[in-house]
Scaffold this active site. Structure first.
Site, PDB file in Angstrom:
ATOM      1  N   GLU A 282      12.836  -4.098  14.053  1.00 23.69           N
ATOM      2  CA  GLU A 282      12.299  -3.575  12.814  1.00 23.69           C
ATOM      3  C   GLU A 282      12.567  -4.219  11.475  1.00 23.69           C
ATOM      4  O   GLU A 282      12.296  -3.584  10.398  1.00 23.69           O
ATOM      5  CB  GLU A 282      12.535  -1.873  12.848  1.00 23.69           C
ATOM      6  CG  GLU A 282      14.118  -1.558  12.834  1.00 23.69           C
ATOM      7  CD  GLU A 282      14.119  -0.024  12.574  1.00 23.69           C
ATOM      8  OE1 GLU A 282      13.325   0.634  12.119  1.00 23.69           O
ATOM      9  OE2 GLU A 282      15.295   0.207  13.336  1.00 23.69           O
TER      10      GLU A 282
ATOM     11  N   HIS B 213      16.887   9.964  10.276  1.00 24.22           N
ATOM     12  CA  HIS B 213      16.120  10.496   8.999  1.00 24.22           C
ATOM     13  C   HIS B 213      16.162  11.929   9.171  1.00 24.22           C
ATOM     14  O   HIS B 213      16.182  12.389  10.315  1.00 24.22           O
ATOM     15  CB  HIS B 213      14.723   9.978   9.003  1.00 24.22           C
ATOM     16  CG  HIS B 213      14.704   8.700   8.723  1.00 24.22           C
ATOM     17  ND1 HIS B 213      15.217   7.796   7.607  1.00 24.22           N
ATOM     18  CD2 HIS B 213      14.215   7.369   9.637  1.00 24.22           C
ATOM     19  CE1 HIS B 213      14.992   6.389   7.801  1.00 24.22           C
ATOM     20  NE2 HIS B 213      14.490   6.262   8.822  1.00 24.22           N
TER      21      HIS B 213
ATOM     22  N   ALA C 157       6.748  -0.069  10.154  1.00 21.59           N
ATOM     23  CA  ALA C 157       6.975   0.142   8.653  1.00 21.59           C
ATOM     24  C   ALA C 157       8.077  -0.528   8.097  1.00 21.59           C
ATOM     25  O   ALA C 157       8.044  -1.306   7.049  1.00 21.59           O
ATOM     26  CB  ALA C 157       6.934   1.542   8.424  1.00 21.59           C
ATOM     27  N   ASP C 158       9.145  -0.437   8.854  1.00 19.39           N
ATOM     28  CA  ASP C 158      10.347  -1.127   8.265  1.00 19.39           C
ATOM     29  C   ASP C 158      10.369  -2.756   8.300  1.00 19.39           C
ATOM     30  O   ASP C 158      10.676  -3.562   7.571  1.00 19.39           O
ATOM     31  CB  ASP C 158      11.704  -0.828   9.051  1.00 19.39           C
ATOM     32  CG  ASP C 158      12.174   0.612   8.638  1.00 19.39           C
ATOM     33  OD1 ASP C 158      11.913   0.915   7.415  1.00 19.39           O
ATOM     34  OD2 ASP C 158      12.485   1.479   9.457  1.00 19.39           O
TER      35      ASP C 158
END
Length: 268
Positions: A157, A54, A182-183
Site C-alpha cells: 500500500e 484504525h 487509498a494509501d
C-alpha cells in the site's frame, strides 16, 4: 478432544479456493458487534478482516468475532495496528486464523513480521495458554499445526512497497498480498483519492506479478459492479466492503430514492 481444530478446517477451505483460482469474498469488520460475523458466516462469506489498525476495536472484540465464526466456514483474519510482536501474537492467541499486516515496505520487513506469526523454528512467537489453544486443552495439536494453518498476508500500500515488490513476493511464508489503493495513492501524492493517477495500473501489475509466483492478491471493492470487475480481473480475495460502510451505503441509497437529500459517501 479428537475433533480437528476448527481454524485448521476454515483455513484449508480458504486455501483451497485460492489454490483453485476462485475468488474468496470477504467483509472488513470495523464494529465490535459479533452479530456482524454471525451474519457473514450465515451468508456464506469466505473470510472477514477485523480491523485494529484504525478505529477502536480491542482483543476482547476479536475474541467475540472469532467465537461468532465457530461452526461456519468463515476465516477470521485480523489487521493489527502495527507490525510489532505484541499485537500480532495477542490477536493470534485469542483465536484469529491469520493476519493482514499493514504498511510493509521491504522484503526484510515482511521477513521480520513473519517471525511474530510463527512458532520456532520459523519464527519466535511464544507459547501461551489462551483461547487459540482452548485454554491449554488443545495446546499440543494447535502448536504442531499452527505454522501450516495460519495465514500471513502483508499489505502492499505504498510506492516503496511497490518498488520492492519482487523482494516482498520472494518471502516464502506469504500466503497472499492485499492491496491498499487509498494509501498507495497518498504515498504517490494523491491524498484522499481511492485510485489516484497510475494506481489502477499498479493494482493490476501487482496482481499479475503475484500470480506469476502462485500468490493470490486481495482488494476491497466499493460496489457490486466493482466486486464483479475485481473477480473478473482475477483477484483471489475481494472484500465486499465494511460492515458500517455497507450500512451507510444502503441507507443512503434508500433515503436518496425516497427524495431526501443527503451527502452519503463511504469509501468502504
Amino acid at each position: 478432544m479428537n475433533e480437528p481444530r476448527r481454524s485448521r478446517q476454515v483455513n484449508e477451505a480458504l486455501r483451497a479456493k485460492l489454490a483453485a483460482n476462485e475468488t474468496a469474498y470477504g467483509l472488513w469488520v470495523t464494529s465490535e458487534a459479533s452479530a456482524v460475523t454471525e451474519i457473514a458466516g450465515a451468508l456464506g462469506l469466505d473470510w472477514i478482516c477485523v480491523d485494529m489498525e484504525h478505529g477502536y476495536l480491542d482483543y476482547r472484540a476479536i475474541q467475540g468475532h472469532v467465537t461468532a465464526a465457530r461452526g461456519t466456514d468463515l476465516t477470521v483474519l485480523v489487521r493489527p495496528p502495527s507490525q510489532e510482536l505484541e499485537p500480532i501474537k495477542r490477536a493470534l492467541d485469542v483465536g484469529a486464523h491469520g493476519v493482514i499486516v499493514p504498511l510493509v515496505n521491504t522484503g526484510d520487513e515482511v521477513r521480520a513480521v513473519s517471525q511474530h506469526v510463527y512458532y520456532p523454528p520459523l519464527g519466535r512467537r511464544g507459547i501461551g495458554g489462551e483461547r487459540s489453544v482452548t485454554w491449554g486443552l488443545d495446546l499440543t495439536r494447535y502448536v504442531r499445526g499452527a505454522n501450516q494453518d495460519l495465514l500471513f498476508v502483508p499489505m502492499i500500500e505504498t510506492q516503496t512497497a511497490y518498488d520492492n515488490l519482487d523482494d516482498i513476493l520472494s518471502v516464502s511464508e506469504i500466503d497472499a498480498v492485499f492491496l491498499g489503493p487509498a494509501d498507495m495513492s497518498a504515498s504517490r501524492g494523491a491524498v484522499g483519492e481511492w485510485e489516484g493517477p497510475g494506481v489502477a495500473e499498479i493494482n493490476l501489475d501487482i496482481l499479475a506479478r503475484a500470480r506469476e509466483r502462485g500468490i493470490s492478491a486481495g482488494i476491497v471493492a466499493r460496489s457490486t459492479y466493482e466486486a464483479i470487475a475485481r473477480r473478473d480481473q482475477g483477484f483471489g480475495m475481494v472484500s465486499l466492503g465494511s460492515d458500517l460502510g455497507l450500512m451507510i451505503r444502503q441507507i443512503g441509497s434508500m433515503t436518496s430514492a425516497l427524495g431526501r437529500d443527503n451527502l452519503v459517501h463511504s469509501w468502504f
